[in-house]
Design an enzyme around this catalytic site. Structure first.
Site, PDB file in Angstrom:
ATOM      1  N   GLU A  46       1.367 -11.708  13.525  1.00 39.19           N
ATOM      2  CA  GLU A  46       1.779 -12.902  14.275  1.00 39.19           C
ATOM      3  C   GLU A  46       2.243 -12.545  15.687  1.00 39.19           C
ATOM      4  O   GLU A  46       3.223 -11.812  15.850  1.00 39.19           O
ATOM      5  CB  GLU A  46       2.918 -13.621  13.546  1.00 39.19           C
ATOM      6  CG  GLU A  46       3.404 -14.857  14.284  1.00 39.19           C
ATOM      7  CD  GLU A  46       4.550 -15.558  13.579  1.00 39.19           C
ATOM      8  OE1 GLU A  46       4.816 -16.716  13.912  1.00 39.19           O
ATOM      9  OE2 GLU A  46       5.185 -14.928  12.696  1.00 39.19           O
ATOM     10  N   GLU A 100       8.208 -24.326  10.119  1.00 35.53           N
ATOM     11  CA  GLU A 100       9.136 -23.243  10.430  1.00 35.53           C
ATOM     12  C   GLU A 100       9.950 -23.652  11.657  1.00 35.53           C
ATOM     13  O   GLU A 100       9.802 -23.102  12.741  1.00 35.53           O
ATOM     14  CB  GLU A 100       8.394 -21.925  10.686  1.00 35.53           C
ATOM     15  CG  GLU A 100       9.337 -20.729  10.695  1.00 35.53           C
ATOM     16  CD  GLU A 100       8.690 -19.456  11.232  1.00 35.53           C
ATOM     17  OE1 GLU A 100       9.067 -18.362  10.772  1.00 35.53           O
ATOM     18  OE2 GLU A 100       7.815 -19.557  12.106  1.00 35.53           O
TER      19      GLU A 100
END
Length: 252
Positions: free
Chosen positions: A135, A232
């Site tokens: 990520e 998130e």
């Protein structure tokens, strides 16, 4: 469109098994987390079985205080691989679907070679049905993090050329430093393993900020993405009070 609750940020006022139950009660289709290692896997597995939810993913540990992963840190290979082994063991215990292999703060060719070697180790050790995720993090929140852009992540995946290594496409991080979220998602969709979101720029609920996530989610769904999108975001208080977007967004 289905959504996954990231329990690293949502319902942090309760133990992980209870947070899983809260996510189910709120209507989420799945859950994910950051670092569950202080919670016995047996309790997490029991809560997942009770609710019928899947754990979509978890992270390798950050490392020492102030660090944000180990796998791109030259000279720290033993620690990085111990963290990978720990994540694999826990993921297998709870039937998690993916592991985010955190790179850490580093740069340069030696860091890149180290990261690729550790990812190859992770792929060799990890069961085939668990996806490995990498990520990129935005430069505002994580200055100096090794993975900076989705293009860099895609290039590394191409160099590695191993199955089951994908990008964690976090719309928040992309929005903060790259922009053009939908276009980037469509271009990278073949190498994306999971999608996360939060408002830009303050990382709160997705019905806030400068990005129209109702539009983004519609375009993602129209492209054929059918897996849950990961919420998130930082609720800034009671999580349940921030969930109105689940009803107002109508994508998919």
């Amino acid at each position: 469109m289905m959504y996954s609750a990231n329990l690293g940020f949502l319902w942090t006022d309760r133990a992980l098994p209870d947070a899983i139950r809260s996510a189910r009660a709120a209507g989420f289709a799945a859950v994910e987390c950051h670092w569950p290692y202080d919670t016995p896997a047996s309790g997490v597995k029991a809560a997942l079985e009770e609710t019928g939810l899947s754990m979509l993913g978890l992270n390798t540990v950050r490392g020492k205080a102030g660090e944000s992963g180990l796998s791109a840190l030259p000279g720290r290979e033993a620690e990085a691989r111990a963290a990978i082994d720990q994540a694999i063991d826990y993921a297998v215990s709870i039937d998690a679907k993916a592991i985010h292999v955190m790179a850490g703060f580093s740069e340069g060719q030696t860091a890149e070679a180290t990261f690729l070697e550790n990812l190859a180790y992770a792929r060799k050790q990890c069961p085939d049905d668990i996806t490995l995720l990498i990520e990129p993090l935005n430069r505002h929140d994580a200055p100096g993090y090794f993975l900076k852009t989705t293009g860099q992540a895609a290039d590394l995946i191409g160099q590695l050329n191993l199955p089951g290594v994908k990008i964690m496409f976090d719309c928040y991080h992309v929005g903060r430093t790259e922009g053009d979220i939908v276009t980037r998602f469509l271009a990278l969709m073949p190498v994306i393993g999971h999608v996360q979101f939060a408002s830009v720029p303050d990382r709160s609920a997705p019905d806030q900020g400068e990005v129209n996530f109702d539009f983004v989610f519609r375009r993602i769904a129209a492209a054929g993405w059918s897996r849950p999108l990961g919420a998130e975001y930082k609720p800034g208080g009671d999580t349940d009070a921030t969930l109105g977007w689940m009803q107002t967004f109508s994508a998919g």
